[in-house]
Design a protein around this motif. Sequence first.
Motif, PDB file in Angstrom:
ATOM      1  N   TRP A 581      40.618  -4.623 -18.656  1.00 34.00           N
ATOM      2  CA  TRP A 581      39.445  -5.084 -19.404  1.00 34.00           C
ATOM      3  C   TRP A 581      38.180  -4.661 -18.676  1.00 34.00           C
ATOM      4  CZ3 TRP A 581      40.546  -7.121 -24.035  1.00 34.00           C
ATOM      5  CH2 TRP A 581      41.823  -7.652 -24.223  1.00 34.00           C
ATOM      6  N   ARG A 582      38.125  -3.418 -18.297  1.00 37.78           N
ATOM      7  CA  ARG A 582      36.982  -3.020 -17.491  1.00 37.78           C
ATOM      8  C   ARG A 582      35.717  -2.927 -18.329  1.00 37.78           C
ATOM      9  NH1 ARG A 582      37.395   1.973 -15.718  1.00 37.78           N
ATOM     10  NH2 ARG A 582      39.294   2.328 -16.901  1.00 37.78           N
ATOM     11  N   LEU A 583      34.650  -3.436 -17.812  1.00 35.46           N
ATOM     12  CA  LEU A 583      33.361  -3.260 -18.473  1.00 35.46           C
ATOM     13  C   LEU A 583      32.438  -2.426 -17.586  1.00 35.46           C
ATOM     14  CD1 LEU A 583      32.677  -6.592 -20.307  1.00 35.46           C
ATOM     15  CD2 LEU A 583      32.631  -4.293 -21.258  1.00 35.46           C
ATOM     16  N   SER A 584      33.011  -1.951 -16.479  1.00 34.96           N
ATOM     17  CA  SER A 584      32.159  -1.181 -15.589  1.00 34.96           C
ATOM     18  C   SER A 584      32.390   0.301 -15.829  1.00 34.96           C
ATOM     19  CB  SER A 584      32.487  -1.502 -14.132  1.00 34.96           C
ATOM     20  OG  SER A 584      33.775  -1.000 -13.826  1.00 34.96           O
ATOM     21  N   PRO A 585      31.406   1.139 -15.919  1.00 40.50           N
ATOM     22  CA  PRO A 585      30.013   0.690 -15.815  1.00 40.50           C
ATOM     23  C   PRO A 585      29.628  -0.075 -17.067  1.00 40.50           C
ATOM     24  CG  PRO A 585      30.106   3.002 -16.369  1.00 40.50           C
ATOM     25  CD  PRO A 585      31.503   2.581 -16.144  1.00 40.50           C
ATOM     26  N   PRO A 586      28.833  -1.142 -16.935  1.00 40.46           N
ATOM     27  CA  PRO A 586      28.491  -1.946 -18.109  1.00 40.46           C
ATOM     28  C   PRO A 586      27.786  -1.085 -19.149  1.00 40.46           C
ATOM     29  CG  PRO A 586      27.103  -2.513 -16.245  1.00 40.46           C
ATOM     30  CD  PRO A 586      28.156  -1.612 -15.727  1.00 40.46           C
ATOM     31  N   PRO A 587      28.100  -1.274 -20.420  1.00 42.52           N
ATOM     32  CA  PRO A 587      27.461  -0.459 -21.444  1.00 42.52           C
ATOM     33  C   PRO A 587      25.949  -0.709 -21.492  1.00 42.52           C
ATOM     34  CG  PRO A 587      28.856  -2.157 -22.409  1.00 42.52           C
ATOM     35  CD  PRO A 587      29.041  -2.243 -20.948  1.00 42.52           C
ATOM     36  N   LEU A 588      25.240   0.359 -21.734  1.00 41.81           N
ATOM     37  CA  LEU A 588      23.791   0.217 -21.857  1.00 41.81           C
ATOM     38  C   LEU A 588      23.447  -0.265 -23.260  1.00 41.81           C
ATOM     39  CD1 LEU A 588      22.862   3.522 -20.048  1.00 41.81           C
ATOM     40  CD2 LEU A 588      22.961   1.211 -19.104  1.00 41.81           C
ATOM     41  N   GLU A 591      23.867   2.180 -26.108  1.00 40.86           N
ATOM     42  CA  GLU A 591      25.285   2.451 -26.407  1.00 40.86           C
ATOM     43  C   GLU A 591      25.863   1.328 -27.256  1.00 40.86           C
ATOM     44  OE1 GLU A 591      25.973   4.794 -22.189  1.00 40.86           O
ATOM     45  OE2 GLU A 591      26.896   2.847 -22.544  1.00 40.86           O
ATOM     46  N   LEU A 592      25.484   0.102 -26.912  1.00 36.64           N
ATOM     47  CA  LEU A 592      25.947  -1.040 -27.690  1.00 36.64           C
ATOM     48  C   LEU A 592      25.431  -0.965 -29.120  1.00 36.64           C
ATOM     49  CD1 LEU A 592      25.602  -4.039 -25.231  1.00 36.64           C
ATOM     50  CD2 LEU A 592      27.687  -3.159 -26.264  1.00 36.64           C
ATOM     51  N   TYR A 631      25.853  10.736 -25.557  1.00 39.71           N
ATOM     52  CA  TYR A 631      25.672   9.817 -24.425  1.00 39.71           C
ATOM     53  C   TYR A 631      26.681  10.065 -23.329  1.00 39.71           C
ATOM     54  CZ  TYR A 631      22.582   6.865 -27.241  1.00 39.71           C
ATOM     55  OH  TYR A 631      21.555   6.400 -27.983  1.00 39.71           O
ATOM     56  N   PHE A 632      27.920  10.332 -23.760  1.00 47.14           N
ATOM     57  CA  PHE A 632      28.988  10.421 -22.763  1.00 47.14           C
ATOM     58  C   PHE A 632      29.263  11.861 -22.356  1.00 47.14           C
ATOM     59  CE2 PHE A 632      30.402   6.347 -24.920  1.00 47.14           C
ATOM     60  CZ  PHE A 632      29.657   5.575 -24.039  1.00 47.14           C
TER      61      PHE A 632
END
Lengths: 765, 146, 116
Positions: A581-588, A591-592, A631-632
């Motif tokens: 359940w990684r959220l890192s790096p946290p979404p900007l 992006e959200l 973005y990616f």
Amino acid sequence: MANHHTSSNRLWILGLIPLAFAAYFFLQLEGVASGQFLQFSIPWVPDLNVNFSIYIDGLSLLMSLLVLGIGGLILIYASGYMAGNAKIGRFFFILIFFMIAMLGVVVSDNIFLLFIFWELTSISSFLLIGFSHESEKSQKSAQQALIVTGLGGLALMAGLIMLGYIGGSWELSELLAQGQFLDGHPAFPAVITLIFLGAFTKSAQFPFHFWLPNAMAAPTPVSAYLHSATMVKAGVYLLARLYPIFGGSDTWFFTLVIIGGITGMLGGWLAWQQKDLKRIMAYTTISALGILVFLLGVGQKIGTEAAVLFLFVHSLYKGALFMIAGSVDHETGTRDVTILGGLRGKMPLTMVAVTLATLSMAGVPPLVGFVGKEVIYEATVENVDYRVWLTAVAFVMNFFNVAAAAAILYMPFIRSQPADTQLELDHTHEAPWTMWIGPLSLGILATLSFFFVGSELFSGQLIQGATEAVYGKPAEIKLYALPPALTIVPILSIFTIVGGIIFFAVQGRLIKAARAADAAVSRFGPESGYFAGFDGLLAGAASITLFVQNGKLRRYVLYVVVSFILFVGLPLFLNFGALSWRLSPPPLLYELIVSAVIILATLMVTFARSRLAAVAALGVVGYGIAILFLYFNAPDLAMTQFSVETFTVILFVLVLYRLPAFKAITSPAGRLRDVIIAVLAGGFMAMLVLLVTAVPQSQHVIDYYAQSSYPLAKGQNVVNVILVDFRGFDTLVEISVLGVAAVGVYALIRRGVIRGLSRGERGES
Amino acid sequence: MNRSLILMTATRYLVPIILMLSVFILLRGHNEPGGGFVGGLLAASAFALYVFAFGIKEAQRLLGVHPLALIGSGLFISLGSALIAPIFFGEPLMTGKWIDTFELPGIGKLGTPLFFDIGVMLVVVGVTLLIVFALAGEDEQLGGGS
Amino acid sequence: MNLLLAVVVGTLYGAGIFMVLRRSIVKLILGLGLLGHATNLLIFSTSEVVRDAPPLIKTGETSLEGVFASPLPQALVLTAIVIGLASTAFAIVLMKRAYAIMGTDDVDVMVTTEGS
């Protein structure tokens, strides 16, 4: 037609080829008998342990002689029997194909090679039984034979592979050299059961015997060759071959004696009641196969000797008798013994042949059949533990054979034709030479027993060589054409003959009751089981097909998705607890926002009432994904996705106004079901993403591209370099696919243009 | 069909620019984002624009060849570039070959991968235009430009 | 970060499958489009997602150094996007022809290729 006749009459020359080979094998006899086995091996698929390896010892040599010798005579016979048949070429082709396969079975050393040839004999048998493929009876019989022997073949393969695996070799000769290495092994019962299944189905042992009488739908040369002299003996050959490994165990003794005994007695019992000459032969063949299995079960030196000798003797007389049955059929048009009669004067040479063959079958001295029967009794009498039982069973089997032999000789040939039949036999004459030469030679060979049975060549080399191969130990064999002393054995033989003839004399009174009893019992017999199983299989397949493939595309998709959820998604979910359940790096934030737009647009595609709105929403999804790519760090993807999405929307808009508006046609319950399935599948796919990213990705492929792009391909854009250079071949295929799709579109449209406007378009415009 | 004057005028100026841009995108693809796929789609979009502004007949005349010919020649060029190494140098299929003596600005060295990408571009243009022509002008007879 | 992509991919797949199960052929093809997007994004998300490091070798260097986006899934997806365009186009044309010939957009009714 005349042309056919002359050309097919020359086909007998083909028969000389196997006979020449038989002569060659015969010349090898002395060497093989003295232990110089013929052996050679060519690697075929060495990685899978499949080698083309040949191993010819005494047993293989005897079998090869039968296969080639009788095969040659059968080819000559068939050139007469099948003369004028439009499919004679195909017939000879399959028959020779079978001959090669059968020869392969008896000389193979490699287990897989043996199995391949084994199956080839089953297939050629199928083709030959179904030779008159227009007849439904032929079709059914061929199918039945193939299913029964084919299933047995599968069991055999499993058994042989287990045997080879445990024995550590895939060559029979090496396995046999290890002797009874399987005794006490935990897999012993499984291996022996599987091998028995293979042998019993092939050799028509009870309860698999039923396919053999039905196989009489084949042309008579086939019945004589495959279903009497050779192929059905493959199971017996296999058992004999494996005697050194299994022989002597209790399982071996009791299974083979009981199954062989039942088969031998049942075949005999059914034989004498038949009206059809070929069916009489078929059941006596089943009986003889039972005797062979029974003798191998009895085992020891004398049991194996009796089996080998009877194998030889039976092939001689039964091959001849089958050919004679065919000649009778060919010349009179019927094989019904109740209406035939008086052929002795009309077919004199055939008459001589049938007399010699039936006398040999009945075991009348000094024919070779008598020697065979003597040794059978010797084998049962020598068994200390079960002497009386074994002898009684052997007596019953032999006794019915005598009765059957008497019927074959007496009814069509010796007696006058019954007065009350419609059958016209006045113009019946002798069969062509091709058709009497075979039976007559075999008959004369059986008669000359007095001259060769005691010879060194026959008993000391042919029979002794084969017996030693089966028995696995040296065995001194001395055979006599006539018994040297009056012991219990010749007395038993005399009783058998006399009893059989008396039985034949009174059988007319029994036959009605016997047939009625058989009909009552056969409802519960193995063949009824076969048909019940077969029909059940077809009905089951039909109902499953109707359920699964109902012609509705959505249903198929539904099955695929539900199967995916049940068999892929669920196990994944149950087996991989630790999702990442990684959220890192946290979404900007942006992006959200883009992701939220994609999700909203996706839902809008799904629930839009207007087609244009749905298409526009699909475009938004595509552009959103393009922005995510940007973005990616996938600028190439982003650019391509933008352009492609634009085109997709344009294409949709171009056709959309020609199509009807959306309407809700599925029931609310159906929609709910689809929503649940869709949510589940989507959930599992999301899980899949988490699972995949939880596994550290393999770095070395990526590193290769990262390191080599510039030095090797002189490009700085690694993605493009992969596309046009490293994986350029994929791209080449891909643009070919593009071209194919375009041609498909072009063809669809062109067709419409040429055929003019169809109904739907006229209505719209 | 009524044609928009603004669209027609804008298209006249836009089409050459887009076409030049597509070639530029194609050529720089080896080193910067771009390449045959994107270049092809861009070029096709120029012709698509032309279809909407002036109709299919005009667009086909501008294109000059049948889209199927573009697909065929594109496949031929790509396959040819793949075959250069095995035919002339005895090396495996698709081995990249470059002319090492000079370097073009923005493109880099001239080599077989570039021709491969040009083939890709032609196929993409052909496929896209074939579909657009087919759908936009189903009632009109499809065919080459002249 | 992978959670975000997972949610997007899952939504796309769920919606795509729902659409593919509809009886209207237009919805079916829209569903195929959604499934195509979903799959592209799924392949893309199999590699570590990083920011500000496209797989482009900087001028003067000879290889990708440090942190960079994996080029391999990108190459795969690029191919898939273009193939997706071709197959969508083919599906659209097929749909149009089917409707023109059969006079219905209901997949359950389209059981024969004969004109009705």
